[in-house]
Design a protein around this motif. Structure first.
Motif, PDB file in Angstrom:
ATOM      1  N   ASN A  69      56.296  37.577 -18.730  1.00  0.00           N
ATOM      2  CA  ASN A  69      55.680  36.277 -18.441  1.00  0.00           C
ATOM      3  C   ASN A  69      55.235  35.601 -19.736  1.00  0.00           C
ATOM      4  O   ASN A  69      55.220  34.375 -19.842  1.00  0.00           O
ATOM      5  N   GLY A 168      47.030  44.277 -18.481  1.00  0.00           N
ATOM      6  CA  GLY A 168      48.265  44.709 -19.129  1.00  0.00           C
ATOM      7  C   GLY A 168      47.905  45.182 -20.526  1.00  0.00           C
ATOM      8  O   GLY A 168      47.705  46.361 -20.777  1.00  0.00           O
ATOM      9  N   THR A 169      47.759  44.216 -21.459  1.00  0.00           N
ATOM     10  CA  THR A 169      47.272  44.577 -22.794  1.00  0.00           C
ATOM     11  C   THR A 169      45.753  44.732 -22.802  1.00  0.00           C
ATOM     12  O   THR A 169      45.198  45.323 -23.719  1.00  0.00           O
ATOM     13  N   TYR A 248      51.296  42.298 -11.226  1.00  0.00           N
ATOM     14  CA  TYR A 248      49.873  42.231 -11.600  1.00  0.00           C
ATOM     15  C   TYR A 248      48.938  41.893 -10.436  1.00  0.00           C
ATOM     16  O   TYR A 248      48.107  42.695 -10.035  1.00  0.00           O
TER      17      TYR A 248
HETATM   18  C1  LIG Z   1      50.250  39.031 -18.748  1.00  0.00           C
HETATM   19  C2  LIG Z   1      49.646  39.131 -17.407  1.00  0.00           C
HETATM   20  C3  LIG Z   1      48.489  39.915 -17.168  1.00  0.00           C
HETATM   21  C4  LIG Z   1      47.907  40.837 -18.177  1.00  0.00           C
HETATM   22  O1  LIG Z   1      47.105  40.212 -19.150  1.00  0.00           O
HETATM   23  P1  LIG Z   1      46.590  41.047 -20.389  1.00  0.00           P
HETATM   24  O2  LIG Z   1      45.784  40.085 -21.174  1.00  0.00           O
HETATM   25  O3  LIG Z   1      47.807  41.490 -21.147  1.00  0.00           O
HETATM   26  O4  LIG Z   1      45.827  42.210 -19.915  1.00  0.00           O
HETATM   27  C5  LIG Z   1      47.936  39.868 -15.902  1.00  0.00           C
HETATM   28  N1  LIG Z   1      48.491  39.123 -14.923  1.00  0.00           N
HETATM   29  C6  LIG Z   1      49.611  38.405 -15.103  1.00  0.00           C
HETATM   30  C7  LIG Z   1      50.187  37.659 -13.965  1.00  0.00           C
HETATM   31  C8  LIG Z   1      50.218  38.378 -16.349  1.00  0.00           C
HETATM   32  O5  LIG Z   1      51.344  37.666 -16.523  1.00  0.00           O
END
Ligand SMILES: *Cc1c(COP(=O)(O)O)cnc(C)c1O
Length: 287
Positions: A69, A168-169, A248
């Motif tokens: 994304n 994620g990160t 997510y």
């Molecule tokens: C990238 C993403 C996340 C994760 O965000 P981080 O800052 O990397 O933890 C969560 N939800 C969606 C839909 C994303 O695209």
């Protein structure tokens, strides 16, 4: 700066008999910020783009998987701001609608073997050392400037006991946590990676405070999907009108519902979940 409108609505979620628990559940609709630079991705890029422009860089270089994304958002944001973009994509050359969109916005894609991909600084140096215009953005857009942008998710938001988002990160929850503590809210992340307990220390460092991260709720690990998850996304969509993605936000909501049912939260708690977008990924798996 061509800012996107980040004043998104907060919606009450009436789902799966949650009201009967005495817990109120809400969702901040950051998925509505932009169809392609969605959710947290504009927040993460905002100060990064400002920094690149301040340094007279006109070429944004970043990294991601074939369904990133972040790369889609970067390609679109680059086009809006008149900046060149290059995306290093992990793994063999493939094609899919998300990468095709990246190309439509003019992003140059460089497919990279998994071994080489691990060392992002080396890749950047190898390809762009002589390009004074190139600007390095870490994988998934992670980092301090990105967290600064994510602090603004809670601008003007008051009155909740807890705020949650998927991890994620961990950059997004780190930014949220910095603001949440000032507002007396508890920030909680739901980790989408399996066996990633080490991320807690990274998030705490970025946030400057310890942050509660729920592990073991990734349903088999990052990117893994299952029929119950897809059924949950369907029920949620039909009962609330809100689409969730399977990587997510869908998993975050299955986790929150589970935590509520397990009695993790107490009567009177007001929970704010953040819809971080990612819906383009859902299109790829719907039949
Ligand atoms: C990238 C993403 C996340 C994760 O965000 P981080 O800052 O990397 O933890 C969560 N939800 C969606 C839909 C994303 O695209």
């Amino acid at each position: 700066m061509d800012d996107l409108n980040t004043e998104t609505p907060i919606q009450q979620i009436r789902f799966s008999g949650i009201e009967k628990t005495g817990i109120e559940l809400f969702m901040k609709r950051d998925d509505l910020i932009h169809p392609f630079i969605s959710g947290n991705k504009w927040r993460k890029l905002k100060y990064v783009l400002q920094d690149a422009k301040a340094r007279n860089k006109n070429h944004l270089v970043s990294f991601g998987g074939a369904y990133s994304n972040h790369l889609v958002a970067l390609a679109c944001a680059g086009a809006i701001h008149g900046l060149h973009t290059t995306g290093f994509v992990r793994g063999e050359e493939v094609s899919n609608p998300m990468l095709s969109l990246c190309k439509l916005w003019g992003m140059q894609l460089v497919f990279t073997q998994r071994e080489q991909y691990k060392n992002k600084n080396a890749l950047f140096t190898e390809f762009f050392n002589s390009d004074a215009q190139a600007y390095f953005i870490d994988e998934g857009g992670k980092g301090g400037l990105a967290a600064q942008g994510c602090e603004e998710i809670l601008d003007g938001v008051y009155g909740f006991t807890h705020v949650m988002c998927s991890v994620g990160t961990g950059t997004t929850i780190a930014g949220i946590a910095r603001q949440a503590i000032k507002k007396g809210m508890i920030a909680e992340g739901i980790c989408m990676l399996k066996g990633a307990e080490a991320i807690d220390a990274e998030i705490a460092e970025l946030a400057g405070l310890p942050v509660k991260i729920h592990h073991g709720m990734s349903r088999g690990g990052y990117g893994k999907s299952d029929p119950e998850l897809m059924a949950f996304i369907g029920t949620f969509a039909s009962e609330t009108g809100i689409l969730l993605d399977q990587v997510y936000t869908g998993k975050m909501m299955t986790a929150i519902v589970q935590l509520i049912k397990e009695g993790y939260y107490k009567r009177g708690d007001k929970l704010l979940t953040i819809h971080t977008g990612g819906l383009l990924g859902l299109m790829g798996v719907l039949e």
